[in-house]
Scaffold this motif. Sequence first.
Motif, mmCIF file in Angstrom:
data_model
loop_
_atom_site.group_PDB
_atom_site.id
_atom_site.type_symbol
_atom_site.label_atom_id
_atom_site.label_comp_id
_atom_site.label_asym_id
_atom_site.label_seq_id
_atom_site.Cartn_x
_atom_site.Cartn_y
_atom_site.Cartn_z
ATOM 1 N N ASP A 152 -4.673 2.108 -3.567
ATOM 2 C CA ASP A 152 -6.025 1.648 -3.421
ATOM 3 C C ASP A 152 -6.162 0.505 -2.515
ATOM 4 N N TYR A 153 -6.547 0.706 -1.257
ATOM 5 C CA TYR A 153 -6.540 -0.527 -0.378
ATOM 6 C C TYR A 153 -7.520 -1.634 -0.698
ATOM 7 N N GLU A 187 1.689 -4.193 7.521
ATOM 8 C CA GLU A 187 0.214 -3.397 7.548
ATOM 9 C C GLU A 187 -0.500 -4.181 8.512
ATOM 10 N N ARG A 188 -0.849 -5.433 7.898
ATOM 11 C CA ARG A 188 -1.683 -6.340 8.842
ATOM 12 C C ARG A 188 -1.326 -7.885 8.478
ATOM 13 N N GLY A 236 0.685 4.678 0.595
ATOM 14 C CA GLY A 236 -0.523 5.908 1.334
ATOM 15 C C GLY A 236 -0.277 7.158 1.017
ATOM 16 N N ILE A 291 -0.864 -7.455 3.648
ATOM 17 C CA ILE A 291 -0.596 -6.402 3.015
ATOM 18 C C ILE A 291 0.404 -5.379 3.827
ATOM 19 N N LEU A 311 0.833 -1.229 -0.096
ATOM 20 C CA LEU A 311 0.077 0.026 0.027
ATOM 21 C C LEU A 311 0.817 1.318 -0.137
ATOM 22 N N SER A 352 2.925 -1.730 3.901
ATOM 23 C CA SER A 352 2.709 -0.360 3.351
ATOM 24 C C SER A 352 4.181 0.041 3.693
ATOM 25 N N LEU A 378 -5.783 -3.761 -3.271
ATOM 26 C CA LEU A 378 -5.008 -4.802 -2.587
ATOM 27 C C LEU A 378 -5.802 -5.918 -1.674
ATOM 28 N N GLU A 379 -6.807 -5.981 -1.137
ATOM 29 C CA GLU A 379 -7.485 -6.663 -0.310
ATOM 30 C C GLU A 379 -7.925 -7.780 -1.106
#
Length: 437
Positions: A413-414, A435-436, A274, A424, A272, A426, A417-418
């Motif tokens: 665009d989050y 990120e997570r 940002g 993901i 991501l 960042s 990517l999901e």
Amino acid sequence: MTAELLRAEDLRLEREGVGRLDHMDFTVTAGDSIGVVGLSGGGKTALAEVLCGEREPDQGRVWYEGRPAGRELLSRLGFRIRGDSALVRNLSVAENLLILGRPVGERRLFCRERPLVGLCREFLRDFGLEAWTDAPPAEIPPAVQHRLLLVSALMRKKRLIALDHVADVYTAQEQALLADCIQSVCERGAAALYLSGQIDRVLWRLDRVTVVRDGRRVKELRRGGFSEAALGTYIYGYHSSRPLERGGGEGGQVAFTLDGIPIRANRVTPILDGGGGTGGFVRRLRTFPKAAVLPARALSDRWISSMSVMDNLLLPVSRRLGGPLGHVGGSIRRVLRMECMEQTGLRPHQMEEPFARLTRMERFRLLLYRERLNAPVLWVLDHITAGADFQDREAMRRLAGTLPGVVLYISGDYGELEAFETRILSLEGERLREERA
């Protein structure tokens, strides 16, 4: 346990204008299929020439079944098939085989003894050459000529057969057939040495792969114990101070670590962006050898819009050959055209139309195909879907998931990517962070 066929110890070869070996050790086992890969000048061909008795090393020794073997003995045991290996062009495939496969010491041009003729027919059938029996070499593709030479080596009871860069212009189907032929060679008790500067599909079918660089063995990998990205890492090495670091993932699953985060092979890693500051991060990735960095503008900037699709593809080939487009051989044009249409879905008439007429999705497929020709081990898709509609974005994401090696997919665009259903990462400035999970 399979018997050791050849063992080379401390081979050194250093002569002007030819490949060199730098204290190389190498072992060949009977019935073994071995890939030797590396950059041009790394020592692949020089090693095959020594093992096949074509050249005498400056230093070192080769042993055959535990006994010292000189150049004369090695030349009787080994046979090297080159990409330009010559055949008698005005004779048929069967006649060539009766000449090439005749026993040592046989003085007759054609040895038509019944056992040999029967063996010739058996090999023609087993190696898929029956359809070409009466055809002259001038009318058959290089892949068939190489199989013919391979069969002739088996008929002469060669123990080591080296295939020296023969598959560089093969199609995917021809590579698969060559892998089957190598397996048949090994089942008959001979050893096969496959030399290549590319990471192609033949390597995955071999018993082991040895990476050489600057005349030395860098790494030996067994079948199933490496990924394309990891193999490319050993081949090309690292030239920058520390943009990427190799990881120690078990079974070759982790290709390398980047900013302390393990990056896995054969999987898309979504990133991501940002703050829109990917410039420095992408510049770091460009230092990685065999990296294909594809921003959105590559869909148009890397092509000559008024030139046909076919001529756009042939342009870099023509530059390597040092001549205009007209100097590119007809066989290269045919192979490139057929393979491109197969992998991109383009139609024959589109290959001759200007590039500007292609849709965004067709350009994306064509761009990926052209980059595949360079066998990249790292793909960086930098905002590649910018400006695309929803349907094209979804199709481009799916296509990115089919790329071999390491794929870094950067987007702002989050939600886009999901869709990859994986962790993901960042960007913070020029560095990655989790990120997570």
